[in-house]
Design an enzyme around this catalytic site. Structure first.
Site, PDB file in Angstrom:
ATOM      1  N   ASP A   1       0.864  -1.168   0.000  1.00  0.00           N
ATOM      2  CA  ASP A   1       0.000   0.000   0.000  1.00  0.00           C
ATOM      3  C   ASP A   1       0.908   1.227   0.000  1.00  0.00           C
ATOM      4  O   ASP A   1       2.101   1.118   0.317  1.00  0.00           O
ATOM      5  CB  ASP A   1      -0.888  -0.040   1.248  1.00  0.00           C
ATOM      6  CG  ASP A   1      -1.830   1.145   1.307  1.00  0.00           C
ATOM      7  OD1 ASP A   1      -2.337   1.546   0.250  1.00  0.00           O
ATOM      8  OD2 ASP A   1      -2.046   1.668   2.411  1.00  0.00           O
TER       9      ASP A   1
ATOM     10  N   ASP B   1      -1.870  -1.140   5.964  1.00  0.00           N
ATOM     11  CA  ASP B   1      -2.066  -0.589   7.305  1.00  0.00           C
ATOM     12  C   ASP B   1      -2.885  -1.501   8.202  1.00  0.00           C
ATOM     13  O   ASP B   1      -3.062  -1.226   9.380  1.00  0.00           O
ATOM     14  CB  ASP B   1      -2.716   0.800   7.239  1.00  0.00           C
ATOM     15  CG  ASP B   1      -4.106   0.773   6.607  1.00  0.00           C
ATOM     16  OD1 ASP B   1      -4.700  -0.315   6.490  1.00  0.00           O
ATOM     17  OD2 ASP B   1      -4.599   1.846   6.236  1.00  0.00           O
TER      18      ASP B   1
ATOM     19  N   ASP C   1      -6.915  -2.328   4.379  1.00  0.00           N
ATOM     20  CA  ASP C   1      -6.345  -3.355   3.512  1.00  0.00           C
ATOM     21  C   ASP C   1      -6.522  -4.771   4.060  1.00  0.00           C
ATOM     22  O   ASP C   1      -5.879  -5.704   3.583  1.00  0.00           O
ATOM     23  CB  ASP C   1      -4.853  -3.075   3.286  1.00  0.00           C
ATOM     24  CG  ASP C   1      -4.619  -1.774   2.546  1.00  0.00           C
ATOM     25  OD1 ASP C   1      -5.336  -1.524   1.561  1.00  0.00           O
ATOM     26  OD2 ASP C   1      -3.741  -1.002   2.960  1.00  0.00           O
TER      27      ASP C   1
END
Length: 681
Positions: A383, A575, A579
């Site tokens: 991410d 995180d 996600d």
């Protein structure tokens, strides 16, 4: 082999070895030997001969170390005395006296092994380490090899002491590193500070933490500000400044002044307690290597017993000058060499060391299986926000359309105050106090789009271009060309303006990508819900191979599924909240900065506590080094045992070589296994 005084007069009648009886029983109960270290179920007894363990305040089993060593020391003294007397000309050291000296030495260290062997036979569990050790050493006494019988058992127990010390030391180092909370905390009650046990403090109460003290409970900072040492939680010594309203976690050390915290979690529900629970449970998830050794021992042990029996009896039909005691001696050597203790002890201990080394580097593996799996990763997917970037956004520019800027900011900040997203917090922080007078209602968070709600009766939208399109809000499309993150705002169905916000790339992000490439990671991919122009810009700066922007959570899932269909082993780092679906889907799910996130703790396979992308490479390195050490131990055990087995079968090796092949190799394997805890990553 013949001892010097083996044929002295008045040698007592040899012991008889009786055939064991079997009975149905589900098997021995597994003892606890450490917070991470778990012994394979069918070989549980081989790694601990403690009969009556005590429990400390945390529930861990242990014996009084000093008292447990006394029988071993006495046994060693008696063994050395007996050997010395065997090599002298004294006439009184013979017969029952000689048997008594060696017999006492044997029972001091061997009675627990024999007791467990007998108990297991009664319970239907015959073929285990205790059975092998028992028949081998009693057989040695049967043929008069007293010293060797004692030596096998004595050095086995000495090896156990080293193994227990290694586990205890590793457990203590991890426990000291992670959980060293104070036993007393000052809590404000009836206008006075009372000292009580942290477990007795309720949520919502106010506690006081003095400078230099460790925080005992998770809390919200009531004081204006203070700096904290977070090394016990993250492995980083750099102080972290917290301000009023920020969350302070148990385990942090207050550096500045006396502060007050409002307790937000009970003692057992704190982030630190959850991390400790994670560490406690890590040993329950075994690596494939451990599972293989467990299955191997179930088949291997009965095979070697019957092979030893054949070695003792079959030569009667083949060898002309067959002497039972000679071939029994070879069979006993075979049994001692065949004991799989080096494998059963050192392999779990190797993974134990790997998990401990990772913990000291601010990385928590949820099981040894993930230490193995992470070494097979060839594709790393990340991410962007909070993983490769700081996630600390700052307002760069504000443009309004038909509305005063102060009102624009107040309306937008009031709506964003209901979100925990870093972008929303940046806007709220920029607005100061202006938004606090606004009334907010009917909040709706639209995943991948933004927020919708009513502020002082006005319908306010704040989000990206997708949100504007969803509600048919017309705006200047040239705004989409701006590279920075943009929050578009509409009030009562009309475009009201936009705010640009920028994030910073983490200091170690560039080096992290280089290190991952150096480790052989072929593909590094970045997935983000941020707009594609920003994502591509950051990907180029950092050195990412492939990047995709403007993704919804389900789009990220689809991208990872595509990679897995291509046969790639994928690690995803996010995180741990937004996600979570992708973390679950990935072969190895890693949560970045999971200390304050329940979702990270529960969803991820690996939790990186420091928010540093460089720890991804560290985790892979630790996994590879752990696997290397485990296979070194397997090779060492099998190699030495195979060599001495061959010598023993041809009558070249003695019981002393057998002792080395079993206990000596186990000892070397233990030393090799704990070596990883001294390594720097």
């Amino acid at each position: 082999m013949t001892e010097p005084n083996k044929n002295k007069s008045e040698v007592p009648k040899p012991m008889e070895i009786t055939s064991p009886r079997t009975a149905e029983h589900p098997g021995p109960e597994k003892p606890k030997t450490g917070i991470l270290y778990e012994v394979p179920a069918n070989k549980a007894e081989c790694c601990s001969t403690d009969a009556k363990p005590n429990k400390d305040e945390d529930g861990h089993d242990h014996e009084d170390e000093s008292s447990s060593y006394i029988p071993t020391v006495i046994s060693l003294v008696l063994l050395l005395t007996g050997i010395a007397l065997d090599y002298t000309d004294v006439t009184w050291f013979e017969g029952y006296i000689r048997l008594a000296v060696f017999g006492i030495a044997y029972l001091l260290v061997g009675w627990k092994v024999l007791w467990h062997a007998i108990t297991n036979i009664k319970n239907g569990s015959i073929f285990n380490e205790f059975f092998l050790m028992g028949i081998a050493t009693l057989g040695a006494f049967y043929i008069g090899e007293y010293a060797e019988g004692v030596a096998v058992m004595l050095f086995y127990v000495i090896g156990e002491h080293f193994q227990e010390a290694a586990v205890a030391r590793s457990r203590k180092s991890i426990k000291d590193l992670i959980d060293n909370r104070p036993e007393i905390v000052g809590v404000l009650r009836n206008g006075q500070i009372s000292e009580v046990n942290p477990k007795q403090v309720n949520i919502g109460e106010t506690i006081q933490v003095k400078a230099g003290e460790k925080v005992a409970l998770d809390g919200e900072l009531l004081s204006e500000s203070s700096s904290f040492n977070t090394a016990a939680l993250t492995g980083e010594s750099k102080p972290d400044t917290k301000r009023k309203g920020d969350k302070v976690l148990a385990g942090m050390i207050n550096l500045d002044k006396v502060i007050e915290l409002k307790v937000v979690s009970a003692y057992e529900d704190s982030a630190l307690s959850k991390i400790l629970q994670l560490v406690e449970e890590a040993g329950t998830r075994k690596a494939k290597t451990q599972q293989f050794i467990t299955r191997f021992a179930q088949i291997y042990t009965p095979i070697v017993v019957f092979l030893a029996l054949g070695m003792a009896l079959l030569p009667y039909f083949i060898v002309e000058d067959y002497v039972f005691n000679d071939w029994l001696y070879r069979a006993l050597i075979f049994l001692v060499i065949s004991c799989p203790c080096a494998l059963v002890i050192s392999i779990p201990l190797g993974y134990f060391g790997g998990i401990g080394a990772a913990s000291r580097n601010g990385i928590l593996f949820k099981g040894s299986n993930y230490l193995d799996l992470i070494t097979t990763v060839n594709t790393v997917v990340m991410d962007k926000t909070g993983t490769l970037t700081e996630g600390v956004f700052k307002v760069q520019e504000i443009k309004t359309n038909g509305i005063e800027q102060a009102e624009f900011i107040a309306l937008t900040a009031a709506l964003e105050s209901k979100s925990t997203h870093p972008i929303a917090q940046a806007i709220v922080q920029y607005s100061g106090e202006s938004h606090k007078q606004k009334t907010v209602s009917d909040i709706e968070e639209i995943s991948g789009h933004g927020l919708k709600g009513k502020v002082d009766g006005k319908e306010v939208l704040a989000g990206n271009g997708k949100l504007m399109n969803k509600f048919s809000i017309a705006y200047d499309r040239q705004i989409d060309a701006i590279i920075d993150t943009i929050v578009l705002v509409a009030v009562d169905g009309k475009f009201a303006g936009y705010i640009t916000i920028a994030d910073q790339i983490k200091a170690d992000a560039v080096q992290s990508i280089k290190t991952l490439h150096h480790l052989g990671i072929k593909d590094i991919v970045m997935l983000s819900g941020d707009k594609d122009s920003i994502v591509q810009k950051i990907a180029k700066e950092i050195g990412i191979d492939l990047a995709f922007g403007g993704l919804l959570p389900e789009d990220k899932v689809n991208k990872v599924e595509e990679l897995k269909k291509q046969g790639k082993t994928v690690a995803f780092i996010g995180d741990g909240i937004n996600d979570a679906p992708v973390i679950t889907l990935a072969d190895v799910g890693m949560a970045m900065g999971g200390l304050g996130s329940d979702a990270a703790i529960e969803t991820a396979d690996v939790v990186i506590q420091t928010d540093q992308p460089s720890k991804i490479a560290t985790a892979i390195n630790i996994g590879k080094k752990t696997k290397q050490i485990v296979w070194q131990n397997i090779g060492l055990a099998f190699g030495v045992k195979a060599l001495v087995l061959i010598f023993g079968a041809f009558g070249v090796a003695t019981m002393w070589e057998a002792v080395f092949a079993d206990v000596g190799v186990a000892f070397l394997a233990i030393l090799n296994a704990i070596r990883i805890q001294r390594m720097k990553f």
